[in-house]
Design a protein around this motif. Structure first.
Motif, PDB file in Angstrom:
ATOM      1  N   ASN A 120       9.163  -0.355   0.858  1.00  0.00           N
ATOM      2  CA  ASN A 120       8.592  -1.670   0.557  1.00  0.00           C
ATOM      3  C   ASN A 120       8.538  -1.975  -0.938  1.00  0.00           C
ATOM      4  OD1 ASN A 120       7.934  -2.546   3.245  1.00  0.00           O
ATOM      5  ND2 ASN A 120       6.440  -0.890   3.244  1.00  0.00           N
ATOM      6  N   ARG A 133       1.411   3.893   0.483  1.00  0.00           N
ATOM      7  CA  ARG A 133       1.499   3.328   1.831  1.00  0.00           C
ATOM      8  C   ARG A 133       0.448   2.225   2.023  1.00  0.00           C
ATOM      9  NH1 ARG A 133       2.997   7.648   3.848  1.00  0.00           N
ATOM     10  NH2 ARG A 133       0.988   8.690   3.988  1.00  0.00           N
ATOM     11  N   LEU A 134      -0.770   2.500   1.580  1.00  0.00           N
ATOM     12  CA  LEU A 134      -1.843   1.507   1.664  1.00  0.00           C
ATOM     13  C   LEU A 134      -1.490   0.265   0.841  1.00  0.00           C
ATOM     14  CD1 LEU A 134      -4.773   0.774   2.538  1.00  0.00           C
ATOM     15  CD2 LEU A 134      -5.503   1.798   0.381  1.00  0.00           C
ATOM     16  N   LYS A 157       7.026  -5.374  -4.885  1.00  0.00           N
ATOM     17  CA  LYS A 157       6.854  -5.284  -3.428  1.00  0.00           C
ATOM     18  C   LYS A 157       7.869  -6.220  -2.799  1.00  0.00           C
ATOM     19  CE  LYS A 157       4.542  -4.806   0.590  1.00  0.00           C
ATOM     20  NZ  LYS A 157       4.110  -5.983   1.190  1.00  0.00           N
ATOM     21  N   SER A 184       1.419  -0.787  -0.002  1.00  0.00           N
ATOM     22  CA  SER A 184       2.548  -1.497   0.595  1.00  0.00           C
ATOM     23  C   SER A 184       2.101  -2.392   1.749  1.00  0.00           C
ATOM     24  CB  SER A 184       3.624  -0.517   1.061  1.00  0.00           C
ATOM     25  OG  SER A 184       3.223   0.157   2.224  1.00  0.00           O
ATOM     26  N   ASN A 185       1.000  -2.034   2.387  1.00  0.00           N
ATOM     27  CA  ASN A 185       0.463  -2.852   3.476  1.00  0.00           C
ATOM     28  C   ASN A 185      -0.471  -3.959   2.982  1.00  0.00           C
ATOM     29  OD1 ASN A 185       1.765  -1.456   5.561  1.00  0.00           O
ATOM     30  ND2 ASN A 185       0.198   0.119   5.533  1.00  0.00           N
ATOM     31  N   LYS A 186      -1.099  -3.752   1.851  1.00  0.00           N
ATOM     32  CA  LYS A 186      -2.104  -4.695   1.351  1.00  0.00           C
ATOM     33  C   LYS A 186      -1.588  -5.676   0.294  1.00  0.00           C
ATOM     34  CE  LYS A 186      -5.593  -2.891   3.625  1.00  0.00           C
ATOM     35  NZ  LYS A 186      -6.334  -3.619   4.627  1.00  0.00           N
ATOM     36  N   ASN A 231       9.030   4.778  -0.798  1.00  0.00           N
ATOM     37  CA  ASN A 231       8.478   3.757   0.083  1.00  0.00           C
ATOM     38  C   ASN A 231       9.445   2.573   0.073  1.00  0.00           C
ATOM     39  OD1 ASN A 231       6.950   1.319   0.844  1.00  0.00           O
ATOM     40  ND2 ASN A 231       5.272   2.776   1.064  1.00  0.00           N
TER      41      ASN A 231
END
Length: 85
Positions: free
Chosen positions: A42, A8-9, A84, A11-13, A40
């Motif tokens: 992403n 999750r981290l 990603k 996928s955001n970064k 996920n």
């Protein structure tokens, strides 16, 4: 070990079109990592033919001690690449 919070981290970064490469000789671990990343939205799995991955992920062809051990004993190696989206 890859955990859902880490994915999750990431996928955001991570930037769009960044890659994650997983590789192990432990089938159960591979299945768990694959499941965790695939859940996920992403990340999308790439087929190995979509990318010339040995050149991109290990251009100097340096092997870890574990890789040498697995190769010498002719064990299976499980690997997958994700992008990603």
């Amino acid at each position: 070990v890859i955990q859902p919070d880490l994915i999750r981290l990431l996928s955001n970064k991570m930037r769009k079109e960044s890659l994650i490469f997983i590789k192990t000789d432990v089938k159960e671990l591979f299945n768990y990592m694959d499941f965790t990343i695939s859940n996920n939205l992403n990340f999308k799995q790439l087929q190995n033919i979509d990318l010339f991955y040995p050149e991109n992920f290990n251009p100097n062809k340096i092997k870890t001690n574990r890789e040498k051990y697995v190769i010498e004993r002719r064990l299976n190696i499980f690997e997958r690449i994700y992008i990603k989206t």
